[in-house]
Design a protein around this motif. Sequence first.
Motif, short mmCIF file in Angstrom:
data_model
loop_
_atom_site.label_atom_id
_atom_site.label_comp_id
_atom_site.label_asym_id
_atom_site.label_seq_id
_atom_site.Cartn_x
_atom_site.Cartn_y
_atom_site.Cartn_z
N ALA A 3 52.04 34.28 65.48
CA ALA A 3 51.70 33.00 66.11
C ALA A 3 50.63 33.21 67.19
O ALA A 3 49.71 32.40 67.32
CB ALA A 3 52.94 32.36 66.70
N GLU A 4 50.72 34.31 67.91
CA GLU A 4 49.72 34.61 68.95
C GLU A 4 48.35 34.84 68.33
O GLU A 4 47.34 34.40 68.88
CB GLU A 4 50.14 35.84 69.77
N ASN A 5 48.32 35.54 67.18
CA ASN A 5 47.05 35.77 66.49
C ASN A 5 46.42 34.45 66.05
O ASN A 5 45.20 34.27 66.19
CB ASN A 5 47.25 36.65 65.25
N ILE A 6 47.24 33.55 65.54
CA ILE A 6 46.73 32.26 65.06
C ILE A 6 46.13 31.48 66.22
O ILE A 6 45.05 30.90 66.10
CB ILE A 6 47.86 31.47 64.36
N LYS A 7 46.80 31.48 67.36
CA LYS A 7 46.27 30.80 68.55
C LYS A 7 45.00 31.47 69.03
O LYS A 7 44.04 30.81 69.42
CB LYS A 7 47.32 30.76 69.65
N GLU A 8 44.98 32.79 69.00
CA GLU A 8 43.82 33.55 69.47
C GLU A 8 42.60 33.32 68.59
O GLU A 8 41.48 33.25 69.09
CB GLU A 8 44.19 35.04 69.49
N ILE A 9 42.83 33.19 67.30
CA ILE A 9 41.73 32.92 66.36
C ILE A 9 41.13 31.55 66.61
O ILE A 9 39.94 31.33 66.43
CB ILE A 9 42.23 33.02 64.90
N GLY A 10 41.97 30.60 67.03
CA GLY A 10 41.49 29.24 67.30
C GLY A 10 41.88 28.25 66.22
O GLY A 10 41.20 27.25 66.03
N ILE A 11 42.99 28.52 65.51
CA ILE A 11 43.49 27.59 64.51
C ILE A 11 44.50 26.68 65.21
O ILE A 11 45.54 27.16 65.68
CB ILE A 11 44.18 28.32 63.33
N PRO A 12 44.24 25.38 65.30
CA PRO A 12 45.11 24.49 66.08
C PRO A 12 46.34 24.01 65.31
O PRO A 12 46.47 22.84 64.97
CB PRO A 12 44.18 23.31 66.40
N ARG A 19 56.57 30.75 58.20
CA ARG A 19 55.93 30.19 57.00
C ARG A 19 54.47 29.86 57.28
O ARG A 19 53.60 30.12 56.48
CB ARG A 19 56.70 28.96 56.53
N THR A 20 54.22 29.27 58.45
CA THR A 20 52.85 28.94 58.84
C THR A 20 52.00 30.21 58.93
O THR A 20 50.85 30.23 58.48
CB THR A 20 52.82 28.20 60.19
N CYS A 21 52.56 31.26 59.50
CA CYS A 21 51.84 32.53 59.60
C CYS A 21 51.47 33.05 58.22
O CYS A 21 50.34 33.51 58.00
CB CYS A 21 52.68 33.56 60.35
N LEU A 47 37.87 37.49 62.94
CA LEU A 47 38.47 36.19 62.63
C LEU A 47 38.13 35.15 63.69
O LEU A 47 37.98 33.97 63.38
CB LEU A 47 39.98 36.34 62.49
N LYS A 48 37.98 35.56 64.94
CA LYS A 48 37.58 34.64 66.00
C LYS A 48 36.19 34.07 65.76
O LYS A 48 35.88 32.96 66.16
CB LYS A 48 37.57 35.36 67.36
#
Length: 119
Positions: A3-12, A19-21, A47-48
């Motif tokens: 979840a931290e990676n997804i936020k860091e990448i910038g996916i809102p 499951r989302t991950c 990815l960023k």
Amino acid sequence: MTAENIKEIGIPCDDISERTCLMVECAIEWLVAHTTLQIDVNDIETLKKLPACAKLFILKYTEISDRDTGVTSESLGGMSQSFDVSNSNQDLIWELAEELLSNYLKSRGAFIPAKRKWG
């Protein structure tokens, strides 16, 4: 992917579950397989730097993948459902890709050489 990676990448994403991950990882793998974008799935910095259209594709990919195939709307009080049988999730993903990623998208067709006909 966390979840931290997804936020860091910038996916809102609103609610980031396991499951989302997985769906975000699948979307990134889809981008690797079907676009010309240079993506290293293990490098957060790469990815960023994804273009906004790719980040939006990842978000929409997760939404389409969560969708029940064919169900377009539901009502709980009146117990009503509307269906659309024309598009599968895969078709919707390709339509989305063609809309958002047209500059980076590889062709859907594949060239398969035939054996010599005369021989």
